[in-house]
Design an enzyme around this catalytic site. Sequence first.
Site, short mmCIF file in Angstrom:
data_model
loop_
_atom_site.label_atom_id
_atom_site.label_comp_id
_atom_site.label_asym_id
_atom_site.label_seq_id
_atom_site.Cartn_x
_atom_site.Cartn_y
_atom_site.Cartn_z
N GLU A 247 0.88 -1.18 0.00
CA GLU A 247 0.00 0.00 0.00
C GLU A 247 0.91 1.21 0.00
OE1 GLU A 247 -3.37 -0.11 -0.14
OE2 GLU A 247 -2.95 -2.22 -0.45
N CYS A 281 -2.54 9.21 2.78
CA CYS A 281 -2.13 8.60 1.50
C CYS A 281 -3.12 8.95 0.40
CB CYS A 281 -1.98 7.10 1.65
SG CYS A 281 -3.45 6.28 2.27
P1 NAD Z 1 8.63 4.50 4.54
O1 NAD Z 1 8.57 3.62 3.34
O2 NAD Z 1 9.80 5.37 4.72
O3 NAD Z 1 8.53 3.63 5.87
C1 NAD Z 1 7.45 2.75 6.09
C2 NAD Z 1 7.91 1.64 7.01
O4 NAD Z 1 8.87 0.84 6.34
C3 NAD Z 1 8.58 2.13 8.29
O5 NAD Z 1 8.17 1.31 9.35
C4 NAD Z 1 10.05 1.92 7.99
O6 NAD Z 1 10.86 1.77 9.13
C5 NAD Z 1 10.01 0.65 7.18
N1 NAD Z 1 11.17 0.42 6.32
C6 NAD Z 1 12.04 1.32 5.81
N2 NAD Z 1 12.97 0.69 5.05
C7 NAD Z 1 12.67 -0.63 5.07
C8 NAD Z 1 13.23 -1.79 4.45
N3 NAD Z 1 14.29 -1.72 3.66
N4 NAD Z 1 12.64 -2.98 4.69
C9 NAD Z 1 11.54 -3.07 5.47
N5 NAD Z 1 10.98 -2.02 6.09
C10 NAD Z 1 11.52 -0.80 5.89
O7 NAD Z 1 7.29 5.34 4.50
P2 NAD Z 1 6.82 6.46 5.53
O8 NAD Z 1 7.56 7.71 5.22
O9 NAD Z 1 6.86 5.92 6.90
O10 NAD Z 1 5.30 6.62 5.13
C11 NAD Z 1 4.77 7.56 4.26
C12 NAD Z 1 4.34 6.89 2.98
O11 NAD Z 1 3.34 5.91 3.25
C13 NAD Z 1 3.69 7.86 2.03
O12 NAD Z 1 4.19 7.65 0.74
C14 NAD Z 1 2.21 7.49 2.08
O13 NAD Z 1 1.49 7.79 0.93
C15 NAD Z 1 2.30 6.02 2.30
N6 NAD Z 1 1.04 5.49 2.83
C16 NAD Z 1 0.29 4.69 2.04
C17 NAD Z 1 -0.93 4.21 2.50
C18 NAD Z 1 -1.80 3.33 1.65
O14 NAD Z 1 -2.69 2.69 2.19
N7 NAD Z 1 -1.59 3.26 0.35
C19 NAD Z 1 -1.37 4.56 3.78
C20 NAD Z 1 -0.57 5.38 4.55
C21 NAD Z 1 0.65 5.84 4.07
#
Ligand code: NAD
Length: 514
Positions: A247, A281
């Site tokens: 997502e 999002c």
């Molecule tokens: P991010 O991808 O930086 O981090 C998300 C999670 O992934 C965190 O817990 C992080 O620690 C973890 N992570 C980071 N690197 C990783 C790796 N290599 N392997 C596994 N896990 C890892 O995203 P963010 O900045 O926390 O969130 C914002 C983003 O989320 C925005 O782009 C937003 O649109 C999206 N979002 C999408 C939805 C949806 O349902 N489509 C909902 C909410 C947020």
Amino acid sequence: MAIYQTMDKIEQGRRVLELRSPVTLEPIGEIVCANKQDVADALAKAEKVQVAWGAKTVKQRVEAVKKLLPVLLDNADAIVDTVVRETGKARTDALLMEIYASCDSVSYYCRRADKFLRPEKPRAHGLMGLSKKIELHFKPLGVVGIITPWNGPFILALNPTIQAILAGNAVLLKPSEVTPESGRWLQTVCEKAGLPEGLVQVLVGDGETGAALVESAVEKIAFTGSVATGQRIAESCGRQLKPCTLELGGKDAMIVCSDADIEGAVAGAIMGSCMNTGHYCCGTERVYVVEDIYDTFLEQVIEGVRVLRQGSDLGYEEDVGAVFWDKQMTIIETQVDDAVAQGATVHVGGKRNPNLGGLYYEPTVMSNLDHEMAIMRDENFGPIVCVIKVKDEEEAIALANDSQFGLHGNVWTKDTEKGINIAKRIDTGGVSVNDMAVGYGVHSAPFGGRKASGVGQVNGKVGIRGYTYCQPVISDKGAGKKSPTGFPRDLKQVETYKKVMKFLWTNPLGKLFW
Ligand code: NAD
């Protein structure tokens, strides 16, 4: 705890991160990042607990999970306090998005899990129907890894977890390093509700902890977060042949037709763009307004945004909270400044709030934008209403689809049928008509993104079944009697097959067996 930084501090082989408040910028704690061994230990514990939990009937699991409802209500204020402390989001956003939506998720799935996961008995088609009986069983996967972002730190952890455990799995949650304590609440409420210890475990840490979880022997990864991380997770899962749902981000468009209820559309644009400080999002990032009503619409949006209240008292009287993370502030500022340098107009806002010391960006309205600007192409995630004049609805649809993203979108017109027809032409995972994007909260509808916005769909019947594998059990009605179609083969048998094929696919009566 919106800001974090490595303190170059290691405790027993685990990195320690310092956390700071987005409201005061003061340090408010530390987290010790779970390492590979911690993930392996948690997994071993979860695997043991899952065996007994997975063996329960769905009804028994529902009875246990329902006990979360009073716990959530009793602890609502405390959870909201934690979320607000970590994110600086407006308290009403926290109450509705994190607590109301969580209770709604628990009650929705508890009421329907048994129906969604009940074995099905479809009829075998054609001639097979004469001899075969089918049962579809929805069996738990085992232990599921859930990785979540910081914008909805409690609901985005709870909602997939509820579905996964009702389906008979155990869960290891890795919340964002920006909001670890909000994530930890998930384990706390599960323990308070009396769910088996170890069924839901929270592993705090950053990307390294997340990567360790993805590489561990969990059976599935349900990821919510950015496109870049989603790609890394998909690569790892692909190598391991591990299922995952992704997502990811969005760049939702709003189309305002000339026959829209202007007052309603203005309110929808402001809420869609500024709710949760714009960290949504499915937030409205581009508003395409047909030229006949553009001037009136823009004027009313400016007035509406001008009166939004922003403050750092963290009470229910504030409309727009802090930016949750300094890294997001940089993205918001860079995109706005870049657009202004290319000729965009800022009508209100467009800068940090000079009266507040923390990470506060003023609710903003901009126009004179075009698709060459980063603010029109990349996710902004800030409290910004970007208004673009279009000649007609056709131009609006074309521009809405001119994006690498395809999460959600919304269309505004008094003619609902017309709205639905326009919605169907938008290449996104879902669309709202005469409402801001509400897809994630409407559990009966599957939720997911097209293009760079994700892979797979979550929520509802499709979503909860995604935490199972469907095992068809096909029994022969002959109770094991030797089949006439088996060995030995001979010419007479072949002639019969040919006659049957001719009957099935040339004789009009053959259709009865299709
Ligand atoms: P991010 O991808 O930086 O981090 C998300 C999670 O992934 C965190 O817990 C992080 O620690 C973890 N992570 C980071 N690197 C990783 C790796 N290599 N392997 C596994 N896990 C890892 O995203 P963010 O900045 O926390 O969130 C914002 C983003 O989320 C925005 O782009 C937003 O649109 C999206 N979002 C999408 C939805 C949806 O349902 N489509 C909902 C909410 C947020």
